[in-house]
Design an enzyme around this catalytic site. Sequence first.
Site, PDB file in Angstrom:
ATOM      1  N   SER A 110      -7.038  17.372 -12.285  1.00 32.08           N
ATOM      2  CA  SER A 110      -7.375  18.771 -11.954  1.00 32.08           C
ATOM      3  C   SER A 110      -8.696  19.023 -12.534  1.00 32.08           C
ATOM      4  O   SER A 110      -9.279  20.309 -11.870  1.00 32.08           O
ATOM      5  CB  SER A 110      -6.213  19.562 -12.524  1.00 32.08           C
ATOM      6  N   PHE A 278      -0.551  35.484 -22.560  1.00 28.51           N
ATOM      7  CA  PHE A 278       1.074  35.590 -22.678  1.00 28.51           C
ATOM      8  C   PHE A 278       1.884  34.645 -23.247  1.00 28.51           C
ATOM      9  O   PHE A 278       3.068  34.787 -23.504  1.00 28.51           O
ATOM     10  CB  PHE A 278       1.450  35.821 -21.406  1.00 28.51           C
ATOM     11  N   ASP A 323       2.540  22.340 -11.126  1.00 28.43           N
ATOM     12  CA  ASP A 323       2.147  20.656 -11.616  1.00 28.43           C
ATOM     13  C   ASP A 323       2.974  20.198 -12.450  1.00 28.43           C
ATOM     14  O   ASP A 323       3.279  19.003 -12.670  1.00 28.43           O
ATOM     15  CB  ASP A 323       0.656  20.844 -11.920  1.00 28.43           C
ATOM     16  N   HIS A 327       5.343  16.990 -13.124  1.00 28.14           N
ATOM     17  CA  HIS A 327       5.345  15.852 -13.982  1.00 28.14           C
ATOM     18  C   HIS A 327       6.447  15.774 -14.830  1.00 28.14           C
ATOM     19  O   HIS A 327       6.718  14.432 -15.167  1.00 28.14           O
ATOM     20  CB  HIS A 327       4.172  16.368 -15.065  1.00 28.14           C
TER      21      HIS A 327
END
Length: 494
Positions: A110, A278, A323, A327
Site C-alpha cells: 500500500s 481515535f 484490508d 488479512h
Amino acid sequence: MKTKFAASLVFALSATTAIAQDLPQAGNTWFTDGQAAIKAALAKQPNTSTAKNIIIMISDGNGVGTNYATRLFHGQQNGNYGDENVLPAETFPNLALVKTYNVNAQTPDSAGTGTAMMSGVKTKAGVVGVNENANRGDCASIEGNQVLSMNDIMSAAGKATGVVSTARITHATPASAYANSVDRNFEDSVPEGCTQQADIATQLIENLKDGTIQVAMGGGRRHFIGKDITDEEGKTGKRAEGENLIDMAKEMGAYYAWDQATFDAAPMDGSAPILGLFESSHMKYEADRSGEPSLAEMTGAAIKALSNNENGFFLQVEAGRVDHANHDGNLARVVRDGVAFAQAVALADELTNDEDTLIIVTADHEHAIAFNGYCGRGSDILGLCMGIDGAGIKHSNEALLAKDGKPYTVAGYLNGGGSVLREDVNWVGARPDLTQEEATDVDYLQQALVPTSSETHSGEDVAVYAKGPFAHLFDGTVEQNYIFHVMHHAATAE
C-alpha cells in the site's frame, strides 16, 4: 434455410431501437432495463469544467472480488438476493481497470500504491512519497528522490486539504498524502544516524503547522506520544520518552479530538486545524465500533471543514480496515467495513456538486479472495454455497457438498490463517464440518488453502469509479499512477 422467426430476428437487430421493441422478448424486464441503460449511456456528456474540489476515496484491499462480496452482503442485508444490488460508487458514470503492481513487486504494497495515486509515479514496495530510485530503509537514498503529493500541490494552489482514514493516520495509504519516507514503518522514529528525514508522525504535525493539511483524522495515537505518556484511554505511546506531538499540535492552535464527544464538538468552520486520533492503533472495525466516529461521519466533517476555503479543497479518504479484515481472513468484518465505506461515498456525493467536484473511488490492491461452487441465487455471501433451484430463482436451501462429503462456503481465501492444512499433522489436513450458523458468525475465518500467518494481497487489477470534471478520462485499463494525472489535469484545466 432461415425460419421466419430467425429472419425477423436478423432484421430487428439491424434496425432501430424502435423496431427492436418488436422482438418477442421486448416486454421482459431484463430487456427493458437494458434499453434504459443504453439511453442513459447515450445521454452522457463529458464535464470539462475545472475541478474546484477533488475527493479520492480508497477502500484499501477492495479489489473487484472484495467489492463483489460487499455488494452481495449489502443487498442481502436489505432483504434481496444481493447480486442485483448497486453500491453508490457503481452508479458513477465513468470507470476503468487499474494495474496495481509496484516497480519491484508483482503483488503490491500500500505504500507504493498510495504514492502512485498521490504523486503520479510508480515506486517500490514499502516506501512513501519517494520515487523508485530510493531504497527501502536507506535514509541516504531519499536525497533528491522525494516527490510532491496532491496535498502539497493543491495546498500550494491555495486549496484546503485533508486526510481521513480508519487505519492509523501514519499508515501507508494516508501517509502518502503528506510524508516522504524510505520506509513506511518509520511511523514514530527513524534509525540512529538517519538525519535525512523525520518520522511520519512528525511530518504530519509539520504539515498541520505550515498549513499544508487542515484536517487529519484516523487512528494511531501511540505514534504521537512517548513511551512514558498515557493517553486518554490508558495506553502508552511508542515515541521516545517525553515526546508529545499531540501537545505540540494543540500549542500551535490545532483542535484535538480523541473520541465521539470531542469529535462532535470539533469546529467545522475552518477556524483551526483538526487532528483526530481515535485509537492507540487502528480504529475499530465497523462491526465493533463504539465511542468513535464512523468513516462517513469523518468524511462529512472533513468536507464541511474544508469547504470553508473559497478556492476549494482536496481530500483523501481511506477505508483502511477492509484490508486488515481481509488479512485476517475474516470476511464478515471485511464486508461490514465495505458497507461503511459505501456510506461514506454516498455522503461525499450528497455533500458536493457534480459540476465542480471530481470524486474518485478506487482501491490500492486486491486480496487472495476466491469464490466457490455453482451457488444458487441468494446464497449468503458469508455462508454455505446452496444449490441452484432449476424450477425457481432462489437457491434450493440445500448446501452443496465437496468430494469429502462436507459443505463449503461461497467465499474463501487462497492463503491465510484459516488454512485447512494443519502443522500438527505435518501440513496435511481434513476440512472440518461446517454449519450455516458457524459460517456466518462475525468472528468466523474463511477456509483457506495455503497456510500463512496473514492472508496476502494479490496483484490483479482493481476498479476506479469517477464522476465530475474530467471523470471521462477514466476509460479502459490504466496504470495506477494515471489516477494522479487525471486529478491534476482536472484541477488545473482552464
